[in-house]
Design a protein around this motif. Structure first.
Motif, mmCIF file in Angstrom:
data_model
loop_
_atom_site.group_PDB
_atom_site.id
_atom_site.type_symbol
_atom_site.label_atom_id
_atom_site.label_comp_id
_atom_site.label_asym_id
_atom_site.label_seq_id
_atom_site.Cartn_x
_atom_site.Cartn_y
_atom_site.Cartn_z
ATOM 1 N N ASN A 33 -18.298 5.505 -0.334
ATOM 2 C CA ASN A 33 -19.146 5.242 0.824
ATOM 3 C C ASN A 33 -18.690 4.029 1.618
ATOM 4 O O ASN A 33 -19.460 3.377 2.270
ATOM 5 C CB ASN A 33 -20.610 5.102 0.405
ATOM 6 C CG ASN A 33 -20.764 3.988 -0.604
ATOM 7 O OD1 ASN A 33 -19.761 3.405 -1.030
ATOM 8 N ND2 ASN A 33 -21.979 3.698 -0.982
ATOM 9 N N HIS B 289 -7.658 8.508 7.158
ATOM 10 C CA HIS B 289 -8.280 7.639 6.181
ATOM 11 C C HIS B 289 -9.773 7.958 6.083
ATOM 12 O O HIS B 289 -10.323 8.092 5.000
ATOM 13 C CB HIS B 289 -8.072 6.183 6.577
ATOM 14 C CG HIS B 289 -8.500 5.223 5.533
ATOM 15 N ND1 HIS B 289 -7.650 4.745 4.574
ATOM 16 C CD2 HIS B 289 -9.698 4.675 5.276
ATOM 17 C CE1 HIS B 289 -8.314 3.933 3.771
ATOM 18 N NE2 HIS B 289 -9.561 3.874 4.180
ATOM 19 N N ALA B 290 -10.400 8.108 7.248
ATOM 20 C CA ALA B 290 -11.831 8.398 7.274
ATOM 21 C C ALA B 290 -12.108 9.717 6.563
ATOM 22 O O ALA B 290 -13.054 9.844 5.785
ATOM 23 C CB ALA B 290 -12.326 8.453 8.712
ATOM 24 N N ARG C 99 0.812 -1.211 0.000
ATOM 25 C CA ARG C 99 0.000 0.000 0.000
ATOM 26 C C ARG C 99 0.846 1.262 0.000
ATOM 27 O O ARG C 99 0.551 2.224 -0.699
ATOM 28 C CB ARG C 99 -0.929 0.015 1.210
ATOM 29 C CG ARG C 99 -2.099 -0.903 1.056
ATOM 30 C CD ARG C 99 -2.821 -1.039 2.378
ATOM 31 N NE ARG C 99 -1.967 -1.630 3.391
ATOM 32 C CZ ARG C 99 -1.718 -2.925 3.463
ATOM 33 N NH1 ARG C 99 -2.260 -3.750 2.598
ATOM 34 N NH2 ARG C 99 -0.942 -3.408 4.401
ATOM 35 N N PRO D 105 -14.794 2.083 3.271
ATOM 36 C CA PRO D 105 -13.338 2.102 3.286
ATOM 37 C C PRO D 105 -12.764 0.977 2.444
ATOM 38 O O PRO D 105 -11.933 0.236 2.899
ATOM 39 C CB PRO D 105 -13.014 1.915 4.764
ATOM 40 C CG PRO D 105 -14.188 1.192 5.316
ATOM 41 C CD PRO D 105 -15.364 1.426 4.424
ATOM 42 N N ILE E 247 -6.277 6.145 10.992
ATOM 43 C CA ILE E 247 -7.709 5.890 10.825
ATOM 44 C C ILE E 247 -8.469 7.199 10.594
ATOM 45 O O ILE E 247 -9.333 7.285 9.730
ATOM 46 C CB ILE E 247 -8.256 5.138 12.047
ATOM 47 C CG1 ILE E 247 -7.846 3.677 11.942
ATOM 48 C CG2 ILE E 247 -9.773 5.251 12.134
ATOM 49 C CD1 ILE E 247 -8.205 2.843 13.109
ATOM 50 N N SER F 108 -11.070 1.309 -0.350
ATOM 51 C CA SER F 108 -9.757 1.658 -0.868
ATOM 52 C C SER F 108 -8.716 1.357 0.206
ATOM 53 O O SER F 108 -8.866 1.745 1.347
ATOM 54 C CB SER F 108 -9.705 3.140 -1.216
ATOM 55 O OG SER F 108 -8.501 3.710 -0.769
ATOM 56 N N GLN F 109 -7.671 0.629 -0.185
ATOM 57 C CA GLN F 109 -6.689 0.238 0.822
ATOM 58 C C GLN F 109 -5.475 1.150 0.818
ATOM 59 O O GLN F 109 -4.590 1.008 1.632
ATOM 60 C CB GLN F 109 -6.235 -1.188 0.562
ATOM 61 C CG GLN F 109 -7.334 -2.177 0.855
ATOM 62 C CD GLN F 109 -6.777 -3.558 1.054
ATOM 63 O OE1 GLN F 109 -5.578 -3.766 0.974
ATOM 64 N NE2 GLN F 109 -7.649 -4.494 1.307
ATOM 65 N N ASN G 205 -14.190 10.230 3.197
ATOM 66 C CA ASN G 205 -15.296 11.159 3.285
ATOM 67 C C ASN G 205 -15.260 12.183 2.152
ATOM 68 O O ASN G 205 -16.237 12.409 1.465
ATOM 69 C CB ASN G 205 -15.212 11.880 4.631
ATOM 70 C CG ASN G 205 -16.586 12.295 5.121
ATOM 71 O OD1 ASN G 205 -17.526 11.516 5.009
ATOM 72 N ND2 ASN G 205 -16.699 13.499 5.628
#
Lengths: 324, 383
Positions: free
Chosen positions: B358, B348-349, B52, B360, B345, B362-363, B353
């Motif tokens: 809608n 990422h959120a 990633r 998570p 986190i 996507s890694q 967003n």
């Protein structure tokens, strides 16, 4: 038949996963669950840390073993325990090749061999591999045990160990070492065709994004190495579940607060849970795609969160499994 | 906010060590992006990035030379500044570096061909411990001498032995500097030595097979010359890494075991006499949840509120545990040496967003997250 029963009917289980996810607890739980069903079980553990002679043994501790031994010893009804040791394996291998324990010991202790073992980490792992193979020969293969469970070290190292036969066979394609490695592969590798799989890896993870992502990488790496991934065990699974509507409702409340520049207490934990669900789903999708023929749906085993120290956790898991 | 960067801005080498899985490479990359934004020509030299991270940076795993990362768009998206410097990333290519070393040392096409085709040389990192570290030193030497970079950010393998190569010559037990070759190379000299060497060869052939034993002998005899040359560069780099031109950090998660491990590295670097500059506390929940308020007057169902409060209680307990750990750490090492990094986190959120996904699914860490993470690297402590 329960998912757990399915697992303990196998012959060899390699327990893997990221550090701190509870591999050792799960190993002890599976061993006890199998023993309770009358299976004769052997549990094995790798030496901790970098020094082969160090005697710390988390798995042994769960079976009240004060001095973990590198020879097989009974620890409770139907369960025997063994601490794998690279030295034991290296010596065993030399004895096998040289057909004399005395000569093997002399060679092993000679300076050149010691130097070679010191500079080359591969030989340390080869020793452990051989000890494991020897253990299999003397137990499951002999017919005096039904199930051999190996508690592998944290992810990175575990991959090193399962990769070992491939890389060493490239280097040493013939001779005694190669024969040994091929014998090991024949035990651990995925069967071709639709034969029932008697050995494989069990990945332990937590219901959190990071360990799950690492488990996903680990699963594809193991499959690449032709080791079957039998199960994903999600340890410490929370007791509360959320419906899709509930998730949507909470999402919008959090987004609203964010728009007002506010952060809600609990939203971090919530995001973590949300991400876990996403990663878990992609894990299952990937495993289904990888399974040959897609005959069986890949479903994880969820072990619910237990209170107490690791021994109490094992008891709690056993009680829960007994009820199901 | 800038004191971390005051500490590291003029260093030529920044080394990040730590156990596996604590986010060492991500931290290194975040730090490197900040140095690049602040005007440095930076190389992030990494050993084993996750898929990633490599994706986020847009670099390939088997590249033979550093690849440049274009930060412009991602920096613009964070709405802060422009990029004054540049960032290159290279996943350390041991085979490439070792081949280069062989060419340089042997100056004999026939011999270097033989060595490159030697089975042991081909599996160098598998067979010889410490190769990663030594080849990282080789890379440092090459890039610093070329003058292409102002600063190299380096992460080490996740081993307790990762810093062993910094030990004074002679003390190391590693192959490269030890005289291990002598046991395997056909002996010159007295009769006794020759006889001993014959016995060794017989044992080796019996155990390892004839082909491998022969490869071993060939490898050691050819490689000896290579390392007498390398030892000069190694000495220069040791001096550099022991000077104030180099800064050492350890990356750790805010858990008990991880901090114990980090303290081991601190002690180790102190014993080695390098400039140890601090601890990066990665995935700090306390930092990520700073200023959070309780859910009140919510439109949510009571049952859902109850479930959410349970999460809030878990979160608060974690924050408390982290605080206790950090207070202890600070009391041991001093406030100036502890840097907290927000939990990914949150970032990422946010990213999910903003991009309107809608879920998570996507890694990828995302270059933008990495830049935000880097901005957050600061001398920021427990209140």
């Amino acid at each position: 038949m329960s998912e757990i029963e399915n697992l303990i009917n196998k012959h060899v289980l390699l327990i893997t996963g990221k550090g701190g996810v509870g591999r050792t607890t799960v190993t002890a739980f599976l061993a006890r669950a199998a023993a309770r069903k009358g299976k004769r079980v052997v549990v094995a553990e790798l030496p901790q840390g970098d020094d082969t002679d160090e005697a710390s043994s988390p798995l042994g501790g769960l079976f009240n073993v004060a001095n973990p031994s590198t020879r097989l010893e009974p620890v409770s009804e139907n369960i025997r325990f063994c601490l794998l040791s690279s030295k034991e394996g290296q010596l065993g291998f030399l004895t096998n090749v040289m057909r004399s324990q005395r000569l093997a010991k002399a060679a092993f202790e000679s300076e050149p061999i010691q130097k070679l073992l010191e500079i080359a980490p591969t030989f340390r792992e080869l020793g452990i591999f051989y000890h494991f193979l020897d253990l299999y020969r003397n137990t499951v293969k002999e017919g005096n045990a039904d199930l051999l469970i190996l508690d592998l070290p944290a992810t990175g190292h575990a991959i090193g160990l399962t990769q070992l036969p491939h890389s060493v066979l490239r280097l040493i394609p013939t001779g005694k070492i190669a024969e040994t490695l091929k014998e090991g592969q024949s035990i651990l590798y995925r069967n071709s065709g639709s034969l029932e799989q008697h050995s494989g890896a069990v990945i332990v993870s937590l219901p959190e994004a990071l360990p799950l992502r690492e488990s996903l990488d680990l699963a594809s790496e193991l499959e690449k190495q032709k080791i079957a991934v039998l199960k994903l065990i999600i340890n410490r699974y929370p007791n509360q579940t959320w419906s899709a509507e509930e998730l949507t409702a909470v999402d919008s409340v959090i987004a609203e607060a964010r728009d007002q520049g506010k952060k809600m207490r609990g939203s971090h934990e919530y995001q973590r849970m949300r991400q876990s669900i996403g990663v878990l789903n992609s894990f299952i999708t990937t495993m289904n795609a990888a399974s040959p023929g897609g005959a069986t749906e890949f479903a994880p085993i969820f072990l619910h969160e237990q209170e107490g120290n690791s021994r109490q956790v094992v008891e709690g898991l056993l009680a829960q499994e007994g009820q199901s | 906010m800038s004191s971390l960067f005051e500490t590291v801005l003029d260093r030529k080498v920044i080394v990040l060590c730590g156990a596996g899985g604590v986010g060492k490479t991500t931290t290194a990359a975040a730090l490197a992006t900040q140095l690049a934004i602040r005007g440095k020509r930076v190389l992030a030299l990494t050993i084993d990035p996750s898929k990633r991270l490599a994706q986020a940076l847009g670099v390939s795993m088997n590249s033979t030379t550093p690849e440049s990362v274009s930060l412009g768009d991602a920096v613009a998206a964070t709405g802060t500044s422009r990029v004054a410097g540049s960032l290159d990333v290279w996943v350390l290519n041991v085979a490439e570096l070792a081949s280069g070393l062989v060419e340089q040392a042997l100056q004999d096409p026939e011999k270097s061909k033989r060595l490159r085709e030697n089975s042991i040389f081909k599996e160098l990192t598998q067979i010889i411990s410490g190769m990663h570290e030594y080849m990282a030193v080789k890379a440092l030497h090459r890039f610093l001498n070329e003058g292409r970079y102002d600063c190299i950010v380096l992460d080490t393998p996740p081993s307790r032995h990762a810093l062993d190569f910094l030990e004074a010559p002679g003390r190391t037990r590693k192959f490269i500097e030890g005289k291990f070759g002598q046991y395997f190379v056909p002996a010159e000299g007295g009769m006794l030595r020759r006889a001993a060497s014959t016995v060794v060869h017989q044992i080796m052939s019996a155990v390892l097979g004839k082909k491998f034993a022969e490869d071993l002998v060939e490898f050691f005899s050819l490689f000896r010359g290579v390392f007498s040359l390398f030892s000069v560069e190694l000495e220069q780099m040791r001096k550099l890494l022991n000077s104030q031109d180099a800064a050492f950090f350890v990356v750790t998660a805010p858990t008990h075991e991880s901090i114990e491990e980090a303290l081991f590295f601190e002690k180790r670097s102190r014993a080695l006499g390098v400039y140890f500059e601090g601890f990066f506390i990665n995935r700090s929940i306390a930092r990520a949840t700073e200023g959070a308020v309780d859910l009140v007057n919510s439109t949510l169902d009571l049952g859902v509120q109850e479930k959410f409060s349970k999460l809030a209680r878990i979160e608060s307990a974690q924050v408390l545990r982290e605080h206790e750990l950090l207070v202890r750490l600070v009391s041991q090492v001093g406030e100036a040496k502890v840097f907290r990094i927000a939990d990914m986190i949150e970032l990422h959120a946010q990213e999910v967003n903003e991009s309107g996904h809608n879920g998570p699914s996507s890694q990828s860490v995302g270059l933008k997250s990495l830049i935000l993470l880097g901005q957050g690297l600061s001398r920021d402590l427990i209140h």
